[in-house]
Design an enzyme around this catalytic site. Structure first.
Site, PDB file in Angstrom:
ATOM      1  N   ASP A 114      24.393  26.556   6.228  1.00 45.44           N
ATOM      2  CA  ASP A 114      24.202  27.156   7.513  1.00 45.44           C
ATOM      3  C   ASP A 114      23.297  28.666   7.186  1.00 45.44           C
ATOM      4  O   ASP A 114      23.480  29.076   6.117  1.00 45.44           O
ATOM      5  CB  ASP A 114      25.464  28.146   8.044  1.00 45.44           C
TER       6      ASP A 114
HETATM    7  N1  URA Z   1      30.521  24.373   6.008  1.00 45.02           N
HETATM    8  C1  URA Z   1      29.968  25.039   6.914  1.00 45.02           C
HETATM    9  O1  URA Z   1      30.766  25.776   7.898  1.00 45.02           O
HETATM   10  N2  URA Z   1      28.762  25.788   6.783  1.00 45.02           N
HETATM   11  C2  URA Z   1      28.139  25.244   5.710  1.00 45.02           C
HETATM   12  O2  URA Z   1      26.873  25.933   5.406  1.00 45.02           O
HETATM   13  C3  URA Z   1      28.620  24.381   4.777  1.00 45.02           C
HETATM   14  C4  URA Z   1      29.601  23.776   5.127  1.00 45.02           C
END
Ligand code: URA
Length: 247
Positions: A114
């Site tokens: 993310d």
């Molecule tokens: N889980 C999440 O919530 N975000 C990420 O970037 C990776 C795993």
């Protein structure tokens, strides 16, 4: 049996690495600006064996050749950049040299983190390897350090390990995941699959909220302490093998 070494015409190789059109490449080959093992190459149509050590042997306009096709990078993804080729705002690809963004095949992220997650992100132009790493069949474990808004209740590790936890809007339970508590508001979580916003949604499912998320390991490959956020490194064969399950 080991794979045969691929060969490519010099103009095609350099055009695919983003150095310019084949005509432009021809121009700097004619000017003697491409050397192999110290000797200028005269013909842009000469076939070149694309070996992993080519960057140590070929010089283009006074600089070592960019990494040849089959490159795998480890990036320390900083917060605030997006794993996408086309979204607005800062993209992970802008952390790579300009020319690398004109490569064909393109360098892509191996899965995504993310925008507000930091840590270990792999990138490669090797489509087959990318699929091996992200394939659910291979279950490559991914480890995250998690900081939470509220103290842990104590039952989270058991609920994550059960293999029955359902994320909101989904019908298939999550695979068992491991959680180790570091402090009342921090933990390490290891996943064996990669669903959308998975760690954030897992903690939402147990009544908490993730404040900060950082990936520090994929398979047996750890993000090195000396790789600063925003910096990347080219991986060698042993490091690439460390991502995949042992055979
Ligand atoms: N889980 C999440 O919530 N975000 C990420 O970037 C990776 C795993």
């Amino acid at each position: 049996m080991s794979k045969p070494t691929p060969t490519l015409r010099l103009d095609r190789l350099l055009a695919n690495l983003g150095y310019g059109s084949r005509r432009e490449v021809q121009g700097f080959v004619d000017a003697g600006l491409v050397t192999l093992d110290g000797v200028a190459i005269e013909d842009a149509d000469q076939r070149i064996a694309v070996t992993p050590d080519l960057s140590q042997r070929m010089v283009v306009r006074g600089r070592p050749l960019d990494p040849p096709p089959g490159v795998v990078l480890m990036l320390h993804k900083p917060l605030g950049v997006t794993c996408s080729h086309k979204e607005v705002g800062p993209l992970v690809y802008s952390l790579l040299p300009d020319r690398w963004r004109r490569r064909d095949p393109a360098i892509s992220t191996v899965g995504r983190l993310d925008k507000e997650t930091s840590g270990l992100l792999l990138l490669t132009d090797d489509g087959a390897l990318l699929h091996r790493i992200i394939s659910p069949k291979n279950h490559v474990p991914k480890r995250y350090r998690v900081t939470l808004d509220r103290p842990l209740r104590g039952d989270e590790a058991a609920r994550f390990a059960a293999g029955t936890l359902l994320l909101e809007g989904e019908e298939k339970p999550l695979l068992p995941a491991e959680m180790e508590t570091l402090s009342p508001t921090s933990a390490v979580v290891t996943l064996h699959e990669g669903r959308y916003h998975q760690v954030r949604r897992m903690f939402a499912a147990v009544g908490n909220h993730v404040q900060a998320l950082h990936r520090d390991c994929m398979g047996r490959l750890a993000l090195p302490d000396d790789l600063e956020p925003g910096r990347y490194r080219i991986l060698g064969e042993a490091e690439i093998a460390a991502v995949l399950p042992e055979r």
